[in-house]
Design a protein around this motif. Structure first.
Motif, PDB file in Angstrom:
ATOM      1  N   MET A 155      -2.430  19.773  55.861  1.00  0.00           N
ATOM      2  CA  MET A 155      -2.804  19.637  54.546  1.00  0.00           C
ATOM      3  C   MET A 155      -2.508  18.338  54.028  1.00  0.00           C
ATOM      4  O   MET A 155      -3.349  17.569  53.261  1.00  0.00           O
ATOM      5  N   ILE A 156      -1.259  17.579  54.255  1.00  0.00           N
ATOM      6  CA  ILE A 156      -1.136  16.474  53.964  1.00  0.00           C
ATOM      7  C   ILE A 156      -1.907  15.455  54.308  1.00  0.00           C
ATOM      8  O   ILE A 156      -2.258  14.451  53.810  1.00  0.00           O
ATOM      9  N   SER A 157      -2.334  15.413  55.855  1.00  0.00           N
ATOM     10  CA  SER A 157      -3.087  14.539  56.392  1.00  0.00           C
ATOM     11  C   SER A 157      -4.638  14.573  55.718  1.00  0.00           C
ATOM     12  O   SER A 157      -5.121  13.718  55.539  1.00  0.00           O
ATOM     13  N   GLU A 204      -6.349  11.464  54.172  1.00  0.00           N
ATOM     14  CA  GLU A 204      -7.602  10.901  54.616  1.00  0.00           C
ATOM     15  C   GLU A 204      -8.222  10.626  53.367  1.00  0.00           C
ATOM     16  O   GLU A 204      -9.291   9.668  53.228  1.00  0.00           O
ATOM     17  N   LYS A 205      -8.394  11.727  52.350  1.00  0.00           N
ATOM     18  CA  LYS A 205      -9.250  11.546  51.179  1.00  0.00           C
ATOM     19  C   LYS A 205      -8.925  10.530  50.474  1.00  0.00           C
ATOM     20  O   LYS A 205      -9.625   9.807  49.904  1.00  0.00           O
ATOM     21  N   GLY A 261      -9.773   7.023  36.500  1.00  0.00           N
ATOM     22  CA  GLY A 261     -10.764   7.736  37.450  1.00  0.00           C
ATOM     23  C   GLY A 261     -10.020   8.172  38.771  1.00  0.00           C
ATOM     24  O   GLY A 261     -10.383   9.176  39.221  1.00  0.00           O
ATOM     25  N   ARG A 262      -9.018   7.419  39.541  1.00  0.00           N
ATOM     26  CA  ARG A 262      -8.370   7.609  40.549  1.00  0.00           C
ATOM     27  C   ARG A 262      -7.443   8.889  40.081  1.00  0.00           C
ATOM     28  O   ARG A 262      -7.620   9.985  40.956  1.00  0.00           O
ATOM     29  N   THR A 307      -8.900  16.554  40.969  1.00  0.00           N
ATOM     30  CA  THR A 307     -10.195  17.245  41.278  1.00  0.00           C
ATOM     31  C   THR A 307      -9.907  17.713  43.067  1.00  0.00           C
ATOM     32  O   THR A 307     -10.225  18.881  43.174  1.00  0.00           O
ATOM     33  N   VAL A 308      -9.613  16.872  43.760  1.00  0.00           N
ATOM     34  CA  VAL A 308      -9.449  17.365  45.130  1.00  0.00           C
ATOM     35  C   VAL A 308      -8.444  18.120  45.369  1.00  0.00           C
ATOM     36  O   VAL A 308      -8.513  19.336  45.837  1.00  0.00           O
ATOM     37  N   LEU A 309      -7.079  18.191  44.695  1.00  0.00           N
ATOM     38  CA  LEU A 309      -6.009  19.077  44.753  1.00  0.00           C
ATOM     39  C   LEU A 309      -6.435  20.495  44.186  1.00  0.00           C
ATOM     40  O   LEU A 309      -6.072  21.498  44.690  1.00  0.00           O
TER      41      LEU A 309
END
Length: 135
Positions: A95-97, A101-102, A115-116, A122-124
């Protein structure tokens, strides 16, 4: 029959006490599910897991009734490791990788701090997290 488990779309984790009757009822439930839904249980992707104290006789009985292979913890369900025992960082390395990666993919993009932050949130929030780890 009460079915205890976790479900998400077509991924199931079903819990039973391992008695012959419970295993047979669970198999009947799965057969009924196949009939009603039109979906087939993938025997290649399906396994059963027993506790450390389970006898080889019990394991053989469950394997014979279900025709599933015996699996072991830790297993991955919806991209998250399901395990018993103390948490260890190696269980979360995948999960961490994926998160790293994202984030690295975004490094070339010119995003403001806000924005970041929104992108990371959003990804989390889109990652599937299980509410409880099996104990």
């Amino acid at each position: 029959m009460n079915i205890n488990g976790l479900t998400f779309v077509d991924d199931f984790i079903i819990f039973c006490n391992g008695s012959r009757d419970s295993v047979k009822e669970t198999c009947n439930f799965l057969k009924h599910y196949e009939k009603v839904s039109g979906q087939s249980i993938s025997r290649e992707k399906t396994c059963f897991i027993v506790g450390k104290g389970a006898s080889q006789t019990k394991v053989n009985m469950i394997a014979r009734i279900t025709r599933f292979t015996k699996g072991k913890l830790s297993l991955t369900y919806l991209g998250i490791n399901v395990f018993k025992g103390a948490k260890s960082i190696f269980l979360f390395e995948d999960m961490i990788s994926k998160i790293k990666e994202k984030v690295n993919d975004w490094s070339g993009k010119n995003l403001s701090y806000g924005g970041r932050l929104i992108l990371v949130q959003t990804v989390l929030t889109s990652l599937p997290f299980l509410p409880h780890i099996m104990c």
